[in-house]
Design a protein around this motif. Structure first.
Motif, mmCIF file in Angstrom:
data_model
loop_
_atom_site.group_PDB
_atom_site.id
_atom_site.type_symbol
_atom_site.label_atom_id
_atom_site.label_comp_id
_atom_site.label_asym_id
_atom_site.label_seq_id
_atom_site.Cartn_x
_atom_site.Cartn_y
_atom_site.Cartn_z
ATOM 1 N N VAL A 33 0.841 -1.205 0.000
ATOM 2 C CA VAL A 33 0.000 0.000 0.000
ATOM 3 C C VAL A 33 0.876 1.255 0.000
ATOM 4 N N GLY A 34 1.932 1.235 0.790
ATOM 5 C CA GLY A 34 2.844 2.390 0.850
ATOM 6 C C GLY A 34 3.441 2.700 -0.519
ATOM 7 N N ALA A 35 3.877 1.659 -1.205
ATOM 8 C CA ALA A 35 4.512 1.852 -2.517
ATOM 9 C C ALA A 35 3.502 2.369 -3.548
ATOM 10 N N LEU A 36 2.278 1.900 -3.440
ATOM 11 C CA LEU A 36 1.255 2.302 -4.416
ATOM 12 C C LEU A 36 0.752 3.723 -4.149
ATOM 13 N N ARG A 37 0.603 4.030 -2.875
ATOM 14 C CA ARG A 37 0.085 5.346 -2.493
ATOM 15 C C ARG A 37 0.931 6.470 -3.074
ATOM 16 N N ASP A 38 2.254 6.232 -3.109
ATOM 17 C CA ASP A 38 3.168 7.246 -3.654
ATOM 18 C C ASP A 38 2.843 7.606 -5.100
ATOM 19 N N ARG A 39 2.215 6.700 -5.808
ATOM 20 C CA ARG A 39 1.962 6.915 -7.248
ATOM 21 C C ARG A 39 0.534 7.323 -7.541
ATOM 22 N N ARG A 40 -0.272 7.367 -6.507
ATOM 23 C CA ARG A 40 -1.705 7.589 -6.731
ATOM 24 C C ARG A 40 -1.985 8.872 -7.521
ATOM 25 N N LYS A 41 -1.212 9.930 -7.226
ATOM 26 C CA LYS A 41 -1.421 11.222 -7.902
ATOM 27 C C LYS A 41 -1.271 11.077 -9.414
ATOM 28 N N ASP A 42 -0.250 10.346 -9.833
ATOM 29 C CA ASP A 42 -0.026 10.126 -11.282
ATOM 30 C C ASP A 42 -1.263 9.478 -11.899
ATOM 31 N N TRP A 43 -1.805 8.519 -11.186
ATOM 32 C CA TRP A 43 -2.950 7.777 -11.741
ATOM 33 C C TRP A 43 -4.182 8.672 -11.804
ATOM 34 N N GLN A 44 -4.349 9.441 -10.732
ATOM 35 C CA GLN A 44 -5.510 10.336 -10.679
ATOM 36 C C GLN A 44 -5.483 11.284 -11.882
ATOM 37 N N LYS A 45 -4.286 11.821 -12.143
ATOM 38 C CA LYS A 45 -4.128 12.772 -13.254
ATOM 39 C C LYS A 45 -4.496 12.089 -14.575
ATOM 40 N N LYS A 46 -3.969 10.911 -14.759
ATOM 41 C CA LYS A 46 -4.213 10.176 -16.002
ATOM 42 C C LYS A 46 -5.705 9.833 -16.125
ATOM 43 N N LEU A 47 -6.305 9.422 -15.015
ATOM 44 C CA LEU A 47 -7.721 9.053 -15.060
ATOM 45 C C LEU A 47 -8.592 10.274 -15.384
ATOM 46 N N GLU A 48 -8.189 11.442 -14.836
ATOM 47 C CA GLU A 48 -8.941 12.664 -15.157
ATOM 48 C C GLU A 48 -8.830 12.998 -16.643
ATOM 49 N N GLN A 49 -7.607 12.874 -17.170
ATOM 50 C CA GLN A 49 -7.409 13.124 -18.614
ATOM 51 C C GLN A 49 -8.267 12.171 -19.433
ATOM 52 N N MET A 50 -8.255 10.913 -19.014
ATOM 53 C CA MET A 50 -9.024 9.904 -19.757
ATOM 54 C C MET A 50 -10.517 10.226 -19.681
ATOM 55 N N GLY A 51 -10.944 10.673 -18.498
ATOM 56 C CA GLY A 51 -12.343 11.036 -18.304
ATOM 57 C C GLY A 51 -12.737 12.198 -19.209
ATOM 58 N N LYS A 52 -11.857 13.197 -19.266
ATOM 59 C CA LYS A 52 -12.138 14.370 -20.111
ATOM 60 C C LYS A 52 -12.220 13.968 -21.575
ATOM 61 N N ALA A 53 -11.249 13.156 -21.997
ATOM 62 C CA ALA A 53 -11.229 12.717 -23.398
ATOM 63 C C ALA A 53 -12.490 11.908 -23.708
ATOM 64 N N GLY A 54 -12.876 11.080 -22.772
ATOM 65 C CA GLY A 54 -14.080 10.270 -22.966
ATOM 66 C C GLY A 54 -15.317 11.143 -23.105
ATOM 67 N N LYS A 55 -15.410 12.141 -22.231
ATOM 68 C CA LYS A 55 -16.576 13.039 -22.267
ATOM 69 C C LYS A 55 -16.611 13.833 -23.560
ATOM 70 N N ALA A 56 -15.428 14.305 -23.993
ATOM 71 C CA ALA A 56 -15.358 15.092 -25.234
ATOM 72 C C ALA A 56 -15.801 14.231 -26.414
ATOM 73 N N GLY A 57 -15.354 12.983 -26.414
ATOM 74 C CA GLY A 57 -15.735 12.062 -27.492
ATOM 75 C C GLY A 57 -17.240 11.838 -27.509
ATOM 76 N N LEU A 58 -17.792 11.691 -26.333
ATOM 77 C CA LEU A 58 -19.226 11.437 -26.214
ATOM 78 C C LEU A 58 -20.041 12.656 -26.656
ATOM 79 N N ALA A 59 -19.549 13.854 -26.247
ATOM 80 C CA ALA A 59 -20.244 15.092 -26.627
ATOM 81 C C ALA A 59 -20.246 15.257 -28.145
ATOM 82 N N ALA A 60 -19.087 14.966 -28.759
ATOM 83 C CA ALA A 60 -18.979 15.102 -30.217
ATOM 84 C C ALA A 60 -19.933 14.130 -30.910
ATOM 85 N N TYR A 61 -20.006 12.951 -30.365
ATOM 86 C CA TYR A 61 -20.886 11.920 -30.924
ATOM 87 C C TYR A 61 -22.352 12.351 -30.845
ATOM 88 N N ARG A 62 -22.735 12.878 -29.681
ATOM 89 C CA ARG A 62 -24.130 13.310 -29.497
ATOM 90 C C ARG A 62 -24.474 14.449 -30.434
#
Ligand code: AMP
Ligand code: MG
Length: 278
Positions: free
Chosen positions: A243-272
């Motif tokens: 858990v200690g080793a993973l926690r150190d990287r959580r921020k990187d993942w959060q950032k990537k997941l937010e980017q992925m979320g934004k890209a997903g939403k943009a794709g969906l909006a364009a589709y609609r």
């Protein structure tokens, strides 16, 4: 750095100086509570890592017979979502494996991004059992330390969080566990005369483990010597460390997941928008 964590190449390791017992003040009840909380953290962290696909985790479990490698898999790895975990046990190499270099059978089980790979024994057997029983000449197994360092560095460069655990039990504890296996019908299936044969080489293994830990300790691939005489404390230490080793990287993942979320939403909006066009 706690004294049981080795992440500095060349630092001398003396297993007999490291306790195999839980520290004073720790007890099964406290450990159980903490472990339950860590199990939840582990599950959540894994989920983020799985989605982000920036890192992967390699957990190497090493230890003598009866040290608790199987128990660790059951209890600690049992906290993870099986979707993102692969457990591989390395036994005596097959003919095909022997006809390849020692890393061949190991490398293909390295984790892909987002996933956990758990090694029950590993490439380290090739500088332990191979050394002690003369399965490889000295010149060859000594070279392997360098190969292992390079291999683990390669994995780390690819985003793999490499964590190596030596489950540290005393000779007395091992004897009790092997005898208990005989006494209990549920565990008797694990009996293997080889365990007693290996036990006769206890001191040779101690030396081989000390060398392996000392020569392959690295910031990106630390060794953690786990006090493993108590199963509940062993589980706690390993869970805490992952858990200690993973926690150190959580921020990187959060950032990537937010980017992925934004890209997903943009794709969906364009589709609609396209669909809404007359
Ligand atoms: P277990 O983990 O109890 O199922 O036992 C597996 C056995 O395979 C152990 O006795 C290991 O020492 C042996 N083993 C694992 N890897 C190697 C290797 N590379 N060379 C020789 N023996 C090995
Ligand atoms: Mg065994």
């Amino acid at each position: 750095m706690p004294e049981n964590v080795f992440d500095n190449p060349g630092r001398k390791v003396r297993l007999d100086d490291l306790s195999a017992e839980p520290p004073k003040g720790m007890n099964r009840g406290k450990a159980g509570k903490r472990f339950a909380a860590l199990g939840k953290d582990l599950f959540e962290l894994q989920d983020a890592m799985f989605g982000a696909k920036v890192h992967s985790v390699l957990v190497v479990l090493q230890g003598r017979d009866g040290a608790g490698k199987d128990g660790t898999i059951k209890h600690v790895v049992g906290c993870l979502n099986p979707r993102g975990v692969a457990v591989t046990s390395f036994g005596v190499p097959t003919q095909e494996e022997r006809e390849h270099d020692f890393l061949w059978r190991v490398h293909r089980h390295a984790p892909r991004l987002g996933e956990f790979a758990i090694f029950n024994r590993s490439h380290y057997e090739d500088v332990l059992v191979a050394r002690i029983h003369g399965l490889a000449p000295k010149g060859l197994w000594q070279e392997r330390f360098g190969h292992i360092r390079d291999f683990e560095e390669l994995l780390a460069e690819h985003g793999t969080i490499v964590l190596k655990y030596f489950l540290h039990i005393t000779k007395k504890e091992q004897k009790e566990r092997l005898l208990a296996r005989e006494a209990e019908p549920e565990t008797a299936w694990k009996l293997n005369p080889n365990d007693w044969k290996e036990r006769d080489c206890w001191d040779d293994y101690t030396r081989a483990y000390e060398d392996a830990i000392s020569r392959t300790a690295a910031k990106h691939a630390p060794w953690i010597v786990v006090p493993a005489n108590s199963k509940w404390y062993r589980n706690l230490v390993i869970a805490e460390s992952i858990v200690g080793a993973l926690r150190d990287r959580r921020k990187d993942w959060q950032k990537k997941l937010e980017q992925m979320g934004k890209a997903g939403k943009a794709g969906l909006a364009a589709y609609r928008k396209r669909r809404a066009r007359p």
